[in-house]
Design a protein around this motif. Structure first.
Motif, PDB file in Angstrom:
ATOM      1  N   SER A  54       2.216   0.622  -9.693  1.00  0.00           N
ATOM      2  CA  SER A  54       2.678  -0.557 -10.427  1.00  0.00           C
ATOM      3  C   SER A  54       3.745  -1.253  -9.583  1.00  0.00           C
ATOM      4  CB  SER A  54       3.241  -0.162 -11.793  1.00  0.00           C
ATOM      5  OG  SER A  54       4.348   0.714 -11.643  1.00  0.00           O
ATOM      6  N   ARG A  55       4.119  -2.419 -10.031  1.00  0.00           N
ATOM      7  CA  ARG A  55       5.135  -3.158  -9.276  1.00  0.00           C
ATOM      8  C   ARG A  55       5.987  -3.972 -10.223  1.00  0.00           C
ATOM      9  NH1 ARG A  55       1.972  -6.427  -5.083  1.00  0.00           N
ATOM     10  NH2 ARG A  55       3.963  -7.469  -4.654  1.00  0.00           N
ATOM     11  N   ASP A  56       7.218  -4.205  -9.782  1.00  0.00           N
ATOM     12  CA  ASP A  56       8.132  -5.074 -10.505  1.00  0.00           C
ATOM     13  C   ASP A  56       8.606  -6.103  -9.487  1.00  0.00           C
ATOM     14  OD1 ASP A  56      10.239  -6.337 -11.795  1.00  0.00           O
ATOM     15  OD2 ASP A  56      10.940  -4.511 -12.765  1.00  0.00           O
ATOM     16  N   ASP A  57       8.009  -7.257  -9.518  1.00  0.00           N
ATOM     17  CA  ASP A  57       8.343  -8.276  -8.520  1.00  0.00           C
ATOM     18  C   ASP A  57       9.778  -8.771  -8.656  1.00  0.00           C
ATOM     19  OD1 ASP A  57       5.011  -9.793  -8.505  1.00  0.00           O
ATOM     20  OD2 ASP A  57       5.832  -8.105  -7.367  1.00  0.00           O
ATOM     21  N   ALA A  58      10.323  -8.716  -9.852  1.00  0.00           N
ATOM     22  CA  ALA A  58      11.711  -9.136 -10.039  1.00  0.00           C
ATOM     23  C   ALA A  58      12.676  -8.200  -9.335  1.00  0.00           C
ATOM     24  CB  ALA A  58      12.036  -9.208 -11.527  1.00  0.00           C
ATOM     25  N   SER A  72      -1.311  -2.026  -4.274  1.00  0.00           N
ATOM     26  CA  SER A  72      -1.019  -3.013  -5.301  1.00  0.00           C
ATOM     27  C   SER A  72      -1.153  -4.375  -4.658  1.00  0.00           C
ATOM     28  CB  SER A  72       0.402  -2.829  -5.844  1.00  0.00           C
ATOM     29  OG  SER A  72       0.746  -3.906  -6.681  1.00  0.00           O
ATOM     30  N   TRP A  73      -2.181  -5.110  -5.066  1.00  0.00           N
ATOM     31  CA  TRP A  73      -2.369  -6.445  -4.547  1.00  0.00           C
ATOM     32  C   TRP A  73      -1.356  -7.392  -5.182  1.00  0.00           C
ATOM     33  CZ3 TRP A  73      -5.792  -7.177  -0.667  1.00  0.00           C
ATOM     34  CH2 TRP A  73      -6.779  -6.214  -0.467  1.00  0.00           C
ATOM     35  N   SER A  74      -0.978  -8.421  -4.460  1.00  0.00           N
ATOM     36  CA  SER A  74      -0.133  -9.446  -5.073  1.00  0.00           C
ATOM     37  C   SER A  74      -0.876  -9.971  -6.294  1.00  0.00           C
ATOM     38  CB  SER A  74       0.146 -10.584  -4.093  1.00  0.00           C
ATOM     39  OG  SER A  74      -1.042 -11.242  -3.737  1.00  0.00           O
ATOM     40  N   GLY A  75      -0.187 -10.073  -7.387  1.00  0.00           N
ATOM     41  CA  GLY A  75      -0.825 -10.450  -8.640  1.00  0.00           C
ATOM     42  C   GLY A  75      -1.048  -9.265  -9.546  1.00  0.00           C
ATOM     43  N   GLY A  76      -0.915  -8.024  -8.970  1.00  0.00           N
ATOM     44  CA  GLY A  76      -0.903  -6.844  -9.806  1.00  0.00           C
ATOM     45  C   GLY A  76      -2.142  -5.981  -9.818  1.00  0.00           C
ATOM     46  N   TYR A  77      -3.257  -6.475  -9.312  1.00  0.00           N
ATOM     47  CA  TYR A  77      -4.471  -5.652  -9.291  1.00  0.00           C
ATOM     48  C   TYR A  77      -4.238  -4.443  -8.385  1.00  0.00           C
ATOM     49  CZ  TYR A  77      -9.327  -4.312  -8.500  1.00  0.00           C
ATOM     50  OH  TYR A  77     -10.495  -3.610  -8.401  1.00  0.00           O
ATOM     51  N   THR A  78      -4.763  -3.291  -8.793  1.00  0.00           N
ATOM     52  CA  THR A  78      -4.585  -2.084  -8.000  1.00  0.00           C
ATOM     53  C   THR A  78      -5.924  -1.492  -7.589  1.00  0.00           C
ATOM     54  OG1 THR A  78      -4.442  -0.780 -10.036  1.00  0.00           O
ATOM     55  CG2 THR A  78      -2.365  -1.461  -9.026  1.00  0.00           C
ATOM     56  N   GLY A 110       0.804  -1.209   0.000  1.00  0.00           N
ATOM     57  CA  GLY A 110       0.000   0.000   0.000  1.00  0.00           C
ATOM     58  C   GLY A 110       0.841   1.265   0.000  1.00  0.00           C
ATOM     59  N   TRP A 111       0.212   2.327  -0.460  1.00  0.00           N
ATOM     60  CA  TRP A 111       0.772   3.673  -0.370  1.00  0.00           C
ATOM     61  C   TRP A 111      -0.158   4.535   0.490  1.00  0.00           C
ATOM     62  CZ3 TRP A 111       5.473   5.301  -1.905  1.00  0.00           C
ATOM     63  CH2 TRP A 111       6.170   4.550  -2.854  1.00  0.00           C
ATOM     64  N   PHE A 112       0.452   5.265   1.399  1.00  0.00           N
ATOM     65  CA  PHE A 112      -0.257   6.209   2.247  1.00  0.00           C
ATOM     66  C   PHE A 112       0.433   7.564   2.140  1.00  0.00           C
ATOM     67  CE2 PHE A 112      -3.241   3.933   5.120  1.00  0.00           C
ATOM     68  CZ  PHE A 112      -2.998   2.639   4.691  1.00  0.00           C
ATOM     69  N   ARG A 113      -0.239   8.589   2.610  1.00  0.00           N
ATOM     70  CA  ARG A 113       0.389   9.904   2.704  1.00  0.00           C
ATOM     71  C   ARG A 113      -0.116  10.613   3.959  1.00  0.00           C
ATOM     72  NH1 ARG A 113      -2.431  12.984  -2.497  1.00  0.00           N
ATOM     73  NH2 ARG A 113      -4.580  13.010  -1.688  1.00  0.00           N
ATOM     74  N   GLN A 114       0.734  11.501   4.445  1.00  0.00           N
ATOM     75  CA  GLN A 114       0.380  12.253   5.636  1.00  0.00           C
ATOM     76  C   GLN A 114       0.808  13.697   5.464  1.00  0.00           C
ATOM     77  OE1 GLN A 114       1.849  10.598   9.327  1.00  0.00           O
ATOM     78  NE2 GLN A 114       0.270  11.678  10.498  1.00  0.00           N
ATOM     79  N   ALA A 115      -0.170  14.568   5.421  1.00  0.00           N
ATOM     80  CA  ALA A 115       0.087  16.002   5.328  1.00  0.00           C
ATOM     81  C   ALA A 115       0.237  16.562   6.729  1.00  0.00           C
ATOM     82  CB  ALA A 115      -1.070  16.678   4.594  1.00  0.00           C
ATOM     83  N   PRO A 116       0.897  17.706   6.866  1.00  0.00           N
ATOM     84  CA  PRO A 116       1.084  18.303   8.192  1.00  0.00           C
ATOM     85  C   PRO A 116      -0.243  18.525   8.904  1.00  0.00           C
ATOM     86  CG  PRO A 116       2.468  19.402   6.582  1.00  0.00           C
ATOM     87  CD  PRO A 116       1.572  18.477   5.804  1.00  0.00           C
ATOM     88  N   GLY A 117      -0.310  18.063  10.132  1.00  0.00           N
ATOM     89  CA  GLY A 117      -1.500  18.263  10.931  1.00  0.00           C
ATOM     90  C   GLY A 117      -2.654  17.353  10.610  1.00  0.00           C
ATOM     91  N   LYS A 118      -2.441  16.405   9.696  1.00  0.00           N
ATOM     92  CA  LYS A 118      -3.518  15.496   9.298  1.00  0.00           C
ATOM     93  C   LYS A 118      -3.132  14.051   9.584  1.00  0.00           C
ATOM     94  CE  LYS A 118      -5.512  18.425   5.713  1.00  0.00           C
ATOM     95  NZ  LYS A 118      -6.029  18.466   4.302  1.00  0.00           N
ATOM     96  N   GLU A 119      -4.143  13.209   9.583  1.00  0.00           N
ATOM     97  CA  GLU A 119      -3.891  11.791   9.785  1.00  0.00           C
ATOM     98  C   GLU A 119      -3.338  11.163   8.510  1.00  0.00           C
ATOM     99  OE1 GLU A 119      -7.323  10.789  13.145  1.00  0.00           O
ATOM    100  OE2 GLU A 119      -7.330   9.765  11.217  1.00  0.00           O
ATOM    101  N   ARG A 120      -2.656  10.064   8.709  1.00  0.00           N
ATOM    102  CA  ARG A 120      -2.148   9.315   7.558  1.00  0.00           C
ATOM    103  C   ARG A 120      -3.343   8.746   6.790  1.00  0.00           C
ATOM    104  NH1 ARG A 120       3.137   5.765   8.660  1.00  0.00           N
ATOM    105  NH2 ARG A 120       3.554   7.768   9.654  1.00  0.00           N
ATOM    106  N   GLU A 121      -3.327   8.931   5.481  1.00  0.00           N
ATOM    107  CA  GLU A 121      -4.456   8.491   4.685  1.00  0.00           C
ATOM    108  C   GLU A 121      -4.043   7.555   3.565  1.00  0.00           C
ATOM    109  OE1 GLU A 121      -6.480  11.700   2.720  1.00  0.00           O
ATOM    110  OE2 GLU A 121      -4.747  12.246   1.492  1.00  0.00           O
ATOM    111  N   PHE A 122      -4.927   6.636   3.268  1.00  0.00           N
ATOM    112  CA  PHE A 122      -4.702   5.646   2.217  1.00  0.00           C
ATOM    113  C   PHE A 122      -4.719   6.312   0.845  1.00  0.00           C
ATOM    114  CE2 PHE A 122      -4.948   1.615   0.158  1.00  0.00           C
ATOM    115  CZ  PHE A 122      -5.925   1.681  -0.816  1.00  0.00           C
ATOM    116  N   VAL A 123      -3.754   5.942   0.009  1.00  0.00           N
ATOM    117  CA  VAL A 123      -3.705   6.425  -1.361  1.00  0.00           C
ATOM    118  C   VAL A 123      -4.108   5.312  -2.322  1.00  0.00           C
ATOM    119  CG1 VAL A 123      -2.205   7.307  -3.194  1.00  0.00           C
ATOM    120  CG2 VAL A 123      -1.925   8.130  -0.834  1.00  0.00           C
ATOM    121  N   GLY A 124      -3.517   4.165  -2.157  1.00  0.00           N
ATOM    122  CA  GLY A 124      -3.822   3.047  -3.039  1.00  0.00           C
ATOM    123  C   GLY A 124      -3.039   1.824  -2.647  1.00  0.00           C
TER     124      GLY A 124
END
Length: 123
Positions: A71-75, A51-57, A35-49
């Protein structure tokens, strides 16, 4: 133990692009949901997106889905977050994390985190 190291953050003007990378240790990266998250100043960490194993996003909302691509490069044991048409409100520290289980939207569902990389979008 899984180590995650993000890179690629920086300062960019509104409308610009950045690609973040998250390199992971471990021999079974292909089985990780990342997963990717982000946290802006003064805010809670929030989900961005995620990548499931197998590549689905999956993304948090249409605004992100229309501008960001995971995207991901498993290699290479690496997951990427390509961000385009960046806006000042995208300014945050961006984190990658490995999902342990539970809701993808909750930070507590992830067991390993990177140190974060700062993204600053100027107007």
């Amino acid at each position: 133990q899984v180590q995650l190291v993000e890179s690629g953050g920086g300062l960019v003007q509104a409308g610009g692009s950045l690609r973040l990378s998250c390199a992971a240790s471990g021999r079974t990266f292909s089985s990780y949901d990342m997963g990717w998250f982000r946290q802006a100043p003064g805010k809670e960490r929030e989900f961005v997106g995620i990548s499931w194993s197998g590549g689905y996003t999956e993304y948090t909302d249409d605004s992100v889905r229309s501008r960001f691509t995971i995207s991901r490069d498993d290699a290479k044991n690496t997951v990427y977050l390509q961000m385009k048409i960046l806006k000042p409100e995208d300014t945050a520290v961006y984190y990658c994390a490995r999902r342990a289980g539970g809701s993808v939207y909750l930070a507590r569902s992830y067991d390993y985190w990177g140190q974060g990389t700062q993204v600053t979008v100027s107007s």
